[in-house]
Design an enzyme around this catalytic site. Structure first.
Site, PDB file in Angstrom:
ATOM      1  CG  HIS A 152      -1.682   1.226   1.486  1.00 20.25           C
ATOM      2  ND1 HIS A 152      -2.787   1.568   0.741  1.00 20.25           N
ATOM      3  CD2 HIS A 152      -1.521   2.223   2.402  1.00 20.25           C
ATOM      4  CE1 HIS A 152      -3.292   2.720   1.185  1.00 20.25           C
ATOM      5  NE2 HIS A 152      -2.540   3.132   2.194  1.00 20.25           N
ATOM      6  CD  GLU A 218      -6.908   1.160   7.978  1.00 18.27           C
ATOM      7  OE1 GLU A 218      -6.428   0.948   9.101  1.00 18.27           O
ATOM      8  OE2 GLU A 218      -6.883   2.277   7.419  1.00 18.27           O
ATOM      9  CB  THR A 376      -4.842   0.294   3.220  1.00 19.63           C
ATOM     10  OG1 THR A 376      -5.455   1.541   3.557  1.00 19.63           O
ATOM     11  CG2 THR A 376      -5.603  -0.360   2.088  1.00 19.63           C
TER      12      THR A 376
END
Lengths: 448, 448
Positions: A152, A218, A376
């Protein structure tokens, strides 16, 4: 990668043969088999909330069960069980938490002597999950969001054209910022497209409804016990300070965030954060522990305050995580949801124990009920990107979201995002996390 | 710069001729004359805290006064007055808050009929400030720290060698980040030098006691009333959402902060934040309002959501702020404290109303008791720098702190930092903010 020496307790409550007298819990693919027993908080009656326990397609009223004398637990656990939220239970140590798990397991097991009392209680002690109203599971004093997926972070760095897409500190410590607590809401709450200040396509600074709306997939950990100010929690003790995990959506307005961000994310995030109502406990997750992400030979060495053999061996979790989308158009034409993301929590570079220990390493005190977000949870492979920014390369490459050809660069009004997750391991019954769901409503016109 | 059309209420409680029957309140230079009436929370008895009102060198027990029937206020204000902290009072509107101010003013005025009851109460209704134990004034749900001094920001940008020391967004919006609430402590609490991860002088990433310890001189605003999620507070209404101002010290470990900071300040700040026990109310501050910082011709135009005539005219405050230091060596040799900083809150580029309105502009909800920090309130002139990082050019040019020649690049163990502030305006009695004080203790050896 699976750890051989399991240092976390696997016991009778994880036995794959165990069955509940609540038959929906025994159906293949049920998220809440008797091996799970996740907690939630729900509207129990006209005046109060109660802690609930998920079992099959039902939620058990924990207060009612405790008051009926159905739980063989010590007085401290009883007091926590009848509370209106989970803070008190979270303040207790692992042993007490585990004793409640065992008492619930016994009560819900196929041959439980308490079965008839639970089943015939008036008002009902078991309610269909579909019919209850959920609340946040506890009073959250502090919400900290980490940045622990290398994939990410690197993708974001590349969109921004950074020479070194990974910040130097990423490999040395779990990067984090303080989130906004007041705007955390339980799954199912609509999210309103925020207004904000950002640079428009022509590069002018404007104030208006955000365009670059995104979700972020998440997992968050609730803190158990807490620690005193000036008393860090060593990483080898940190897992004992984790109560359980919940899915959450760190909704983001990327255009607001990219313009405002000097001291970290602020208004680009704080308009709302959606939390699943369900907390899957650390006890339930014991079988799904795996070794921490391996460090490459040229990664910087782990400093001692972030290194513990037990954590390296079993501090990560093998949990599949998914993000799905459903648009107004898709719902109108009867199309099913489309999966946007399939990733795994083990993709994270840092463990929750490292996050928690690092958080306290300067003496900062955590409190029972604090919430630590993973960041994330993107993986390396195509399809495992945990947000639209990654999927569409920051809005430049639209993604097809339906059979009828609808595309997205960013979220549009009416889009609903649904997160799901499942922990699996051969020889164990898979356990699910319930859903974290939210729909984007249009911006309110009074600030246009 | 002083505004001519005062849009905020100046009334009998600001009359310079007013005197209290508590004589210490009438002494020249007293921080708490009857025109001030700041609030605090203190230990009232063995089992409870109470709201206090500062008057001269005494603190009035507000609960005791209310229970004795000495305050002519409506029931909602009475309930708030007898509470154990200020959250309930903060949740009320300006009119109710002002009615309490007027009731207190009458009770403490020279010819008050309630004088004898207060003076002779057993247990005492008035206690010497020196003898009471203070607490945080309310439960703080959210702490947001802004960055609103252009001078502070530019100096930091230059230390870092940035080509453009002022981030582009600085002139368009009040930059901010979420702070850590759990480690906020009342003035007088010792601060322990934190451990942390940072780059040492040789450029190696190490974990150990922070070296670059600093104070940051700030003023914070407590939020009144709050707003619903998705309902921004327009800037023209924002002053009504401010309860009062307090001095605070945003202690910083700059070496930790500079290494970790990707998503904003985190462990470099969260080891502790010191708050003054005293809140000077917006009502008391009405005479000291001045026009907002003027914008230069080449500054970007203020976007409409941050622009209100009333705020531009009278949204800033003329408040002198000072930081003082006393070292172990200075105390041992009987030397007085040395002033490091003299600045003024009007140096800020953004008003508290703009900060609050911007904070809610994306729909984020604020709650009564939330705390908004100004950021380090540095001015342009030498001597007005609000932190050591500015004073010593990030530790490169030591500052002399005592007559005997002691120097500082960064704070050393034993250093005590004391903040003071005073609002002045010709024709009005100056009012003070009490002290925000804290001493740096050595790092704890168990994490060395």
């Amino acid at each position: 990668m699976e750890t051989d020496k399991m240092t976390y307790l696997i016991d009778a409550t994880h036995a794959p043969a165990a069955r509940s007298w609540i038959h929906s819990a025994n159906v293949d693919g049920c998220e809440f088999p008797i091996q799970n027993l996740p907690f939630c908080v729900f509207t129990a009656d006209a005046v109060s909330t109660a802690i609930g326990v998920g079992i099959g397609d039902r939620v058990l009223n924990l207060r009612a069960a405790a008051e009926a004398g159905l739980l063989n637990v010590d007085p401290a656990v009883s007091r926590a069980a009848v509370a209106s939220n989970l803070n008190l239970l979270m303040s207790l140590d692992e042993g007490r938490s585990n004793s409640l798990r065992h008492a619930l397991f016994k009560l819900l097991l196929a041959d439980s002597p308490g079965r008839d009392i639970v089943a015939s209680a008036v008002p009902p002690m078991l309610r269909p999950i579909d019919e209850v109203v959920f609340h946040l599971p506890c009073r959250i004093g502090g919400y900290t969001d980490f940045l622990t997926s290398r994939h990410h972070t690197e993708r974001h760095g590349r969109f921004k054209g950074l020479k070194d897409p990974l910040p130097p500190a990423f490999m040395s410590l779990p990067i984090a910022y303080n989130g906004r607590v007041s705007s955390m809401r339980v799954s199912g709450t609509d999210v309103v497209r925020p207004h904000g200040q950002f640079k428009d396509a022509a590069g002018r600074v404007v104030y208006g409804p955000a365009v670059a709306m995104d979700f972020e997939l998440e997992m968050g950990a609730f803190v158990r016990k807490g620690n005193e100010l000036t008393r860090p929690v060593p990483v080898e003790d940190a897992s004992g300070h984790l109560f359980g995990l919940s899915l959450f959506n760190d909704w983001s307005a990327k255009d607001i965030q990219w313009w405002e961000q000097v001291l970290g994310p602020f208004l680009g995030k704080s308009f709302m954060t959606s939390l699943s109502p369900w907390i899957v406990t650390m006890e339930a997750l014991a079988p799904f522990r795996v070794s921490a992400a391996s460090r490459a030979a040229d990664d910087p060495e782990l400093l001692p305050h972030l290194r513990a053999a037990s954590d390296q061996q079993a501090g990560a979790f093998d949990i599949e995580m998914e993000a799905w989308i459903s648009s107004n158009g898709m719902r109108d034409s009867g199309q099913a949801e489309t999966r946007l993301t399939l990733t795994n929590l083990r993709n994270l570079y840092w463990t929750f124990a490292q996050m928690l220990s690092h958080h306290t390493s300067n003496g900062c005190n955590l409190e029972a009920g604090d919430f630590l977000g993973s960041g994330t949870a993107s993986g390396a492979e195509p399809g495992s990107e945990g947000c639209l920014t990654e999927i569409t390369s920051a809005g430049t490459r639209p993604v097809r979201i339906s059979a009828s050809g609808e595309e997205r660069r960013w979220l549009e009004d009416g889009d609903e995002i649904i997160f799901r997750a499942c922990a699996r391991r051969p020889g164990f019954v898979p356990i699910g996390f319930g859903e974290c769901r939210g729909r984007l409503l249009p911006a309110q016109s009074d600030r246009a």
